[in-house]
Design a protein around this motif. Structure first.
Motif, short mmCIF file in Angstrom:
data_model
loop_
_atom_site.label_atom_id
_atom_site.label_comp_id
_atom_site.label_asym_id
_atom_site.label_seq_id
_atom_site.Cartn_x
_atom_site.Cartn_y
_atom_site.Cartn_z
N LEU A 1 0.83 -1.20 0.00
CA LEU A 1 0.00 0.00 0.00
C LEU A 1 0.86 1.25 0.00
O LEU A 1 0.55 2.24 -0.67
CB LEU A 1 -0.93 -0.01 1.22
N TRP A 2 1.95 1.25 0.76
CA TRP A 2 2.88 2.39 0.82
C TRP A 2 3.42 2.69 -0.57
O TRP A 2 3.48 3.83 -0.99
CB TRP A 2 3.99 2.05 1.80
N GLN A 3 3.82 1.64 -1.29
CA GLN A 3 4.37 1.82 -2.63
C GLN A 3 3.30 2.33 -3.59
O GLN A 3 3.58 3.15 -4.48
CB GLN A 3 4.95 0.50 -3.14
N GLU A 4 2.08 1.85 -3.42
CA GLU A 4 0.98 2.31 -4.28
C GLU A 4 0.74 3.80 -4.11
O GLU A 4 0.57 4.53 -5.09
CB GLU A 4 -0.29 1.53 -3.95
N ILE A 5 0.74 4.26 -2.85
CA ILE A 5 0.54 5.69 -2.59
C ILE A 5 1.71 6.49 -3.15
O ILE A 5 1.53 7.58 -3.71
CB ILE A 5 0.36 5.94 -1.09
N LYS A 6 2.92 5.97 -3.01
CA LYS A 6 4.09 6.66 -3.55
C LYS A 6 3.95 6.83 -5.06
O LYS A 6 4.27 7.89 -5.61
CB LYS A 6 5.35 5.86 -3.23
N THR A 7 3.45 5.80 -5.74
CA THR A 7 3.25 5.89 -7.18
C THR A 7 2.22 6.95 -7.53
O THR A 7 2.36 7.70 -8.50
CB THR A 7 2.80 4.52 -7.75
N ARG A 8 1.18 7.04 -6.71
CA ARG A 8 0.13 8.03 -6.95
C ARG A 8 0.65 9.46 -6.81
O ARG A 8 0.06 10.39 -7.37
CB ARG A 8 -1.04 7.83 -5.99
N GLU A 9 1.74 9.65 -6.08
CA GLU A 9 2.27 11.00 -5.88
C GLU A 9 2.74 11.62 -7.18
O GLU A 9 2.91 12.83 -7.27
CB GLU A 9 3.41 10.97 -4.86
N ASN A 10 2.94 10.80 -8.21
CA ASN A 10 3.29 11.35 -9.52
C ASN A 10 2.09 12.00 -10.18
O ASN A 10 2.23 12.74 -11.14
CB ASN A 10 3.83 10.25 -10.43
#
Length: 500
Positions: free
Chosen positions: A64-73
């Motif tokens: 989930l952390w990585q998914e949110i990080k990806t969304r930051e783009n």
């Protein structure tokens, strides 16, 4: 709530923008299955089961952390990664782990029951504390406990029965919990409505991080809903339309399609120079809450940061259990300097710490300020520049850090909640005093920042001519100004229609 020809309308608090059209479902919550009451013969096996569950829960958090990080783009940071980092730290907390180990080996109880008992003991201590920000950590404990029990009991929809039926639906809950937001996101829901909740609660942070159209504070909706209810959830305005007509549903679907097309068109033209229809050049600035926000907005066409909020620097993160003001001037300097560099020489307007009213106070301010707060708290109490002038060390730390970060000369200072010209003069004198503390060589390489005032109180409007004579610029705070002029608090769902 209001009803028209069988339709019902509910006004709530917008949490995450978006339009959702579809079936409403109120999922049944299942009970906690961990309390077996049986004596365990093999504690080693139970301890291994717990450790495996812990590893799987941490793996889920990392995903989930990585998914949110990806969304930051694609969207500004909403704090979801910090919150998940906090969950990871709690699950690995040495005190909790040791408590669970003791229960398994010394009391010979099952892993699931040991987890539930250990978390309950810590939760009881936290819930008894007076500080509301510490008490809110009990919700984080709930989320972590459910993650562990979900893995231990092999029930990946631990909170909800029939989780597979939630996909593609708008879900209504009474009180939003962080662990529910995580599970609803994983289930593939298209919208969330809660009867309670606020913009700053942890469930709201996660809903925004997952970009789920969400409205909180829609009181009475669950009772009014039936099993076959359809709705239109306009999370941009907070309006929920229950059982709309077929015509309204078709129009809402069309609005959703047009909105998607418009977003794609705006993204394609985001870097274009902004002009009015008659050709006048306009500068478009963005409001930001973090360095990630600044990077996102400048990469998508903003020509500067018109408002960099600093109150979020002291909100709870994975390192802080309660709000604490960032006292390290070097950390603040680095933060402001990084933001200025991200903006590539364009204006960055740093608003000084704005706490009080609907924004939490940092934990480490003096007893004198606490006494003043108790005497005059709330919307009209010790807030904004009033708080800063009562806490000169905090004010000076921010001013000193801003000056030391202003090597390019593109950082400006903004004073919040001004009601008197003397407040501006006092901040100016502090700014000048901090500047004079610098060495001559430092003053040669740095720039004295411009100073501005927020116009967000009726008093500031009345004193506008005097304020502009003392400042380099002003900034209109439309939310607070509207709230004070109309006597309508902006976070009260029942009054949302009058906050115009």
């Amino acid at each position: 709530m209001r009803a028209t020809s069988g339709r019902k309308f509910f006004q709530g608090i917008p949490i995450c923008d978006g339009l959702a059209v579809g079936q409403l479902i109120v999922p049944a919550v299942q009970s906690n299955p961990n309390k077996s009451g049986l004596i365990v013969i093999a504690p080693d096996n139970e301890w291994e089961k717990y450790n495996q569950a812990k590893r799987r829960a941490l793996d889920q958090i990392r995903i989930l952390w990585q998914e949110i990080k990806t969304r930051e783009n694609h969207q500004p940071n909403t704090g979801g990664r910090d919150l998940l980092g906090c969950y990871s730290s709690l699950i690995e907390d040495e005190v909790l782990v040791q408590k669970i180990r003791t229960l398994v080996f010394d009391d010979a109880i099952g892993a699931a029951e040991a987890v539930a008992k250990a978390f309950k003991d810590v939760r009881d201590v936290i819930s008894s504390m007076q500080n509301p920000h510490i008490r809110e950590k009990a919700l984080d404990l709930d989320a972590c406990e459910d993650m562990l029990l979900s893995e231990l009991c092999n029930t990946h929809n631990f909170r909800f029965k029939n989780g597979a039926e939630l996909k593609g639906k708008v879900v209504a809950v009474h009180q939003p919990h962080p662990q529910e937001i995580i599970q609803l996101h994983k289930a593939g829901i298209i919208g969330i409505i809660a009867e309670t909740g606020s913009k700053l609660c942890h469930a709201a942070i996660l809903a925004k991080s997952f970009n789920i159209p969400t409205v909180f504070g829609a009181s009475g909706l669950i009772r009014a809903a039936s099993k076959s209810s359809h709705l239109i959830l306009d999370a941009s305005t907070g309006l929920v339309s229950l059982n709309p007509s077929r015509s309204e549903l078709r129009k809402a679907e069309a609005r959703k399609a047009v909105s998607l097309m418009l977003q794609q068109k705006l993204k394609a033209s985001a870097q274009s120079i902004a002009r009015t229809q008659d050709g006048q050049r306009m500068l478009v600035f963005a409001n930001a809450e973090s360095l990630i926000d600044s990077r996102f907005y400048t990469n998508t066409g903003a020509e500067g940061i018109g408002l960099l909020r600093t109150e979020f620097l002291h909100l709870p993160s994975s390192e802080n259990a309660v709000p604490s003001f960032v006292t390290s001037e070097e950390s603040l300097k680095t933060y402001f300097q990084s933001t200025a560099e991200v903006s590539n020489g364009r204006w960055v307007t740093v608003r000084l710490l704005d706490c009080g009213g609907d924004k939490p106070f940092p934990a480490n301010y003096t007893q004198a300020a606490k006494t003043s707060l108790n005497d005059s708290g709330g919307v009209f109490g010790l807030r904004g520049v009033r708080f800063l002038l009562s806490e000169r060390s905090i004010l000076q730390a921010q001013l000193r850090s801003i000056i030391r970060a202003n090597a390019s000369g593109n950082i400006r200072v903004l004073i919040p909640f001004v009601t008197d010209v003397d407040e501006i003069r006092l901040v100016k004198s502090q700014l000048r005093a901090v500047w004079e503390e610098l060495t001559e060589s430092e003053r040669c390489t740095l720039h004295f920042p411009a100073l501005g005032a927020m116009i967000e109180t009726p008093a500031a409007v009345q004193l506008l001519d005097f304020i502009t004579s003392e400042c380099d610029f002003v900034s209109i705070g439309s939310n607070d100004l509207t709230q004070h002029l109309l006597c309508v608090e902006r976070d009260k769902p029942l009054m949302a229609g009058q906050f115009s």
